[in-house]
Design a protein around this motif. Structure first.
Motif, mmCIF file in Angstrom:
data_model
loop_
_atom_site.group_PDB
_atom_site.id
_atom_site.type_symbol
_atom_site.label_atom_id
_atom_site.label_comp_id
_atom_site.label_asym_id
_atom_site.label_seq_id
_atom_site.Cartn_x
_atom_site.Cartn_y
_atom_site.Cartn_z
ATOM 1 N N GLU A 42 -22.242 -17.551 -29.362
ATOM 2 C CA GLU A 42 -23.052 -18.764 -30.012
ATOM 3 C C GLU A 42 -24.201 -19.190 -28.940
ATOM 4 O O GLU A 42 -25.343 -19.411 -29.485
ATOM 5 C CB GLU A 42 -22.093 -19.921 -29.857
ATOM 6 C CG GLU A 42 -22.589 -21.356 -30.370
ATOM 7 C CD GLU A 42 -23.063 -22.048 -29.230
ATOM 8 O OE1 GLU A 42 -24.317 -22.455 -29.159
ATOM 9 O OE2 GLU A 42 -22.299 -22.611 -28.440
ATOM 10 N N GLU A 357 -19.587 -33.741 -30.989
ATOM 11 C CA GLU A 357 -18.589 -32.924 -30.619
ATOM 12 C C GLU A 357 -18.106 -33.545 -29.136
ATOM 13 O O GLU A 357 -18.785 -33.366 -28.268
ATOM 14 C CB GLU A 357 -19.065 -31.401 -30.535
ATOM 15 C CG GLU A 357 -19.201 -30.846 -31.668
ATOM 16 C CD GLU A 357 -19.266 -29.175 -31.587
ATOM 17 O OE1 GLU A 357 -18.836 -28.566 -32.595
ATOM 18 O OE2 GLU A 357 -20.039 -28.750 -30.619
ATOM 19 N N SER A 363 -16.089 -26.952 -33.281
ATOM 20 C CA SER A 363 -16.627 -26.336 -34.684
ATOM 21 C C SER A 363 -16.812 -24.893 -34.588
ATOM 22 O O SER A 363 -17.370 -24.366 -33.441
ATOM 23 C CB SER A 363 -17.995 -26.737 -35.063
ATOM 24 O OG SER A 363 -18.145 -28.375 -35.125
ATOM 25 N N ASN A 365 -18.403 -21.285 -35.038
ATOM 26 C CA ASN A 365 -19.730 -20.681 -35.118
ATOM 27 C C ASN A 365 -20.210 -21.108 -36.738
ATOM 28 O O ASN A 365 -21.280 -21.336 -36.851
ATOM 29 C CB ASN A 365 -19.896 -19.125 -34.819
ATOM 30 C CG ASN A 365 -19.955 -19.402 -33.302
ATOM 31 O OD1 ASN A 365 -19.710 -20.280 -32.658
ATOM 32 N ND2 ASN A 365 -19.591 -17.993 -32.610
ATOM 33 N N GLN A 368 -20.654 -24.738 -37.409
ATOM 34 C CA GLN A 368 -21.909 -24.988 -37.048
ATOM 35 C C GLN A 368 -23.176 -24.727 -37.541
ATOM 36 O O GLN A 368 -24.026 -25.209 -37.727
ATOM 37 C CB GLN A 368 -21.823 -24.432 -35.659
ATOM 38 C CG GLN A 368 -22.832 -25.085 -34.485
ATOM 39 C CD GLN A 368 -22.770 -24.383 -33.243
ATOM 40 O OE1 GLN A 368 -23.642 -23.423 -32.744
ATOM 41 N NE2 GLN A 368 -21.780 -24.865 -32.409
ATOM 42 N N ASP A 369 -23.331 -23.346 -38.000
ATOM 43 C CA ASP A 369 -24.300 -22.823 -38.715
ATOM 44 C C ASP A 369 -24.857 -23.612 -40.156
ATOM 45 O O ASP A 369 -25.623 -23.918 -40.477
ATOM 46 C CB ASP A 369 -24.228 -21.266 -39.002
ATOM 47 C CG ASP A 369 -24.272 -20.594 -37.801
ATOM 48 O OD1 ASP A 369 -24.948 -20.924 -36.972
ATOM 49 O OD2 ASP A 369 -23.976 -19.283 -37.816
ATOM 50 N N PHE A 378 -26.689 -32.736 -35.514
ATOM 51 C CA PHE A 378 -25.435 -32.013 -34.928
ATOM 52 C C PHE A 378 -25.582 -32.018 -33.443
ATOM 53 O O PHE A 378 -26.816 -31.650 -32.924
ATOM 54 C CB PHE A 378 -25.364 -30.654 -35.366
ATOM 55 C CG PHE A 378 -24.147 -30.002 -34.912
ATOM 56 C CD1 PHE A 378 -22.873 -30.271 -35.511
ATOM 57 C CD2 PHE A 378 -24.090 -29.039 -33.911
ATOM 58 C CE1 PHE A 378 -21.801 -29.640 -35.017
ATOM 59 C CE2 PHE A 378 -23.056 -28.479 -33.329
ATOM 60 C CZ PHE A 378 -21.708 -28.782 -34.151
ATOM 61 N N PRO A 380 -23.995 -30.821 -30.124
ATOM 62 C CA PRO A 380 -22.931 -29.781 -29.683
ATOM 63 C C PRO A 380 -22.319 -30.328 -28.368
ATOM 64 O O PRO A 380 -22.908 -31.095 -27.568
ATOM 65 C CB PRO A 380 -23.964 -28.339 -29.585
ATOM 66 C CG PRO A 380 -25.374 -29.018 -28.768
ATOM 67 C CD PRO A 380 -25.481 -30.451 -29.788
ATOM 68 N N ASN A 437 -33.234 -28.564 -33.164
ATOM 69 C CA ASN A 437 -31.834 -27.651 -32.810
ATOM 70 C C ASN A 437 -31.283 -28.108 -31.780
ATOM 71 O O ASN A 437 -31.899 -27.437 -30.756
ATOM 72 C CB ASN A 437 -32.224 -26.247 -33.311
ATOM 73 C CG ASN A 437 -30.790 -25.552 -33.289
ATOM 74 O OD1 ASN A 437 -29.889 -25.844 -32.658
ATOM 75 N ND2 ASN A 437 -30.815 -24.461 -34.171
ATOM 76 N N VAL A 439 -28.240 -27.439 -30.495
ATOM 77 C CA VAL A 439 -27.430 -26.249 -30.114
ATOM 78 C C VAL A 439 -28.370 -25.312 -29.189
ATOM 79 O O VAL A 439 -28.178 -24.962 -28.103
ATOM 80 C CB VAL A 439 -26.703 -25.556 -31.417
ATOM 81 C CG1 VAL A 439 -25.945 -24.373 -30.829
ATOM 82 C CG2 VAL A 439 -25.957 -26.527 -32.101
#
Length: 460
Positions: A42, A357, A363, A365, A368-369, A378, A380, A437, A439
């Protein structure tokens, strides 16, 4: 195609090949460590644009060095139960990376603990600690010992045996453990007492999460849960939303979950469900937090007992199904991989708007995607649940100066740190071609700081 565009494309391709090669080598070296490989995949996948722009990281083998712990310590932990029977557990400490400061990360006591779990947690901790802006490196540890059902004396004897080995590997400027699953103030107290005996010195900064009477910090208990909600609030505000009036589900019922529920309710949300490893409760009127605290903080009762005081609430035995309840905001705070692709699809079908989270890697991967592809907000784990280690570092600072700060001061600093993490992650995502994003942004922001420090310190 211009020369500049051709160069960028070439660098991108080389970076992708390099990252793939490094991951494959890590997979071959650690074939059975599924959790560790999941975390590695990830993170490194989001670093391709960074490596493309900074080929010096590739040339100096930053990823190869980052993916191999500086030290892995495994040891036997013998202890005697109340009936005089001898038991033997395994102890672990992974000292992953010290580029930014002494190793810092919790100890987890749970029967699922193994080297893969500890390595995944330690690897994630590198980036999480980097994001806080504090001078702390990444580490993690624990044991497959299960405190559940054990007497205080049995837990004390185990902790003393565990620390009898661990003490020689830690110290205020070397490695500073804290609590995690199964390790709370009681366990930290027993561990600290044994460390003090073994070293013959009162070194308050060697452990964090201590009792307030001997060097602990106000707001440490609340920090991870509060920090999670502070981070998610920033994310919501950036998108014209707020906790007020939203329906929230929080998995788990430990410290992180309890204080995430408390702060979310304070911000105007209605928390309708929480869980433990046996099952979950659903209260359409809103979870009564005083009852949950009474069950979990004082009596360590199962969450099913909640319905005895609140008969209108419902209890369900399968804790994995908690996210089948429709909600606006989901805060997974229980354990790794509690949300898989099937669960994620259910949440999407039910109209979830945001996810924060609170646990480490809750979660998969794939899940998450799915959230990112469907434009769900989202947050992370390595960014959103960094509040606990951030306040642990503040506890270290207080110990160093032999002072104590007021709750309000620590909480205000926590809010600043979580806001900075959010903004820095968003900026990094934008700078490297993945705007919004978090993440990718948190991975990149955490990585660059560590990579630069490693570069400056040479090949060690």
């Amino acid at each position: 195609m211009s020369t500049i565009d051709a160069t960028l494309q070439s660098n991108q391709q080389k970076a992708k090949q390099y990252v793939t090669k490094v991951y494959n080598a890590t997979e071959q070296r650690n074939p059975h460590e599924t959790e560790f490989l999941q975390a590695v995949k990830e993170i490194v996948g989001s670093l391709v644009p960074v490596i493309a722009r900074h080929p010096e990281y590739m040339n100096s083998g930053i990823l190869e060095r980052l993916l191999e712990p500086e030290k892995v310590i495994t040891f036997r932990v013998p202890w005697v139960d109340d009936q005089g029977k001898v038991h033997v557990n395994r102890g672990f400490r992974v000292q992953f990376n010290s580029a930014l400061g002494p190793y810092k990360g919790g100890l987890r006591f749970h029967p699922t603990v193994n080297e893969s779990i500890v390595k995944f947690l330690g690897f994630e901790q590198i980036f999480k600690n980097s994001l806080t802006g504090q001078q702390i490196g990444g580490g993690k540890g624990g044991s497959d010992f299960d405190p559940k059902g054990k007497s205080d004396m049995e837990i004390m004897r185990f902790c003393q045996s565990f620390m009898t080995e661990l003490y020689q590997h830690i110290g205020p400027e070397t490695d500073v453990p804290a609590g995690d699953v199964g390790v709370n103030a009681r366990e930290i107290g027993y561990l600290f007492g044994q460390y003090k005996k073994m070293c013959g010195a009162f070194e308050a900064g060697v452990l964090t999460g201590k009792g307030l009477g001997y060097g602990g910090s106000l707001a440490r208990t609340e920090a991870t849960g509060y920090g999670l909600v502070y981070f998610v609030q920033e994310m919501l505000k950036d998108n014209g939303l707020d906790f007020k009036g939203k329906t929230v589900i929080v998995s788990g019922s430990g410290n992180v979950s309890i204080y995430a529920m408390e702060k979310a309710a304070e911000f105007g949300a209605k928390v309708v469900a929480c869980s433990d490893s046996d099952g979950y409760i659903y209260d359409q009127n809103g979870i009564n937090l005083d009852t949950v605290k009474e069950l979990k903080e004082t009596g360590d009762e199962r969450i099913s007992a909640y319905t005895e005081k609140h008969p209108s609430a419902e209890y369900f035995e399968d804790c994995t199904q908690i996210f089948s309840i429709p909600c606006d905001i989901a805060l997974p705070c229980a354990t790794q991989n509690e949300i898989n692709a099937e669960t994620a699809q259910t949440m999407l079908d039910n109209g979830v708007k945001a996810i924060g989270e609170g646990a480490n890697m809750p979660s998969t991967n794939e899940a998450q995607d799915m959230f990112l592809e469907n434009h769900i907000l989202f947050a992370p784990a390595k960014a959103a649940n960094a509040g606990g280690v951030a306040v642990s570092a503040l506890e270290m600072a207080q110990n160093s100066g032999k002072i104590s700060w007021a709750f309000e001061k620590v909480d205000a600093r926590l809010q600043e740190i979580m806001k900075d993490i959010y903004q820095n992650s968003m900026q990094a995502a934008s700078d490297y071609g993945t705007p919004g994003n978090l993440v990718a942004g948190s991975n990149i922001a955490g990585f660059i700081k560590v990579a630069d420090a490693m570069t400056e310190q040479g090949i060690i």
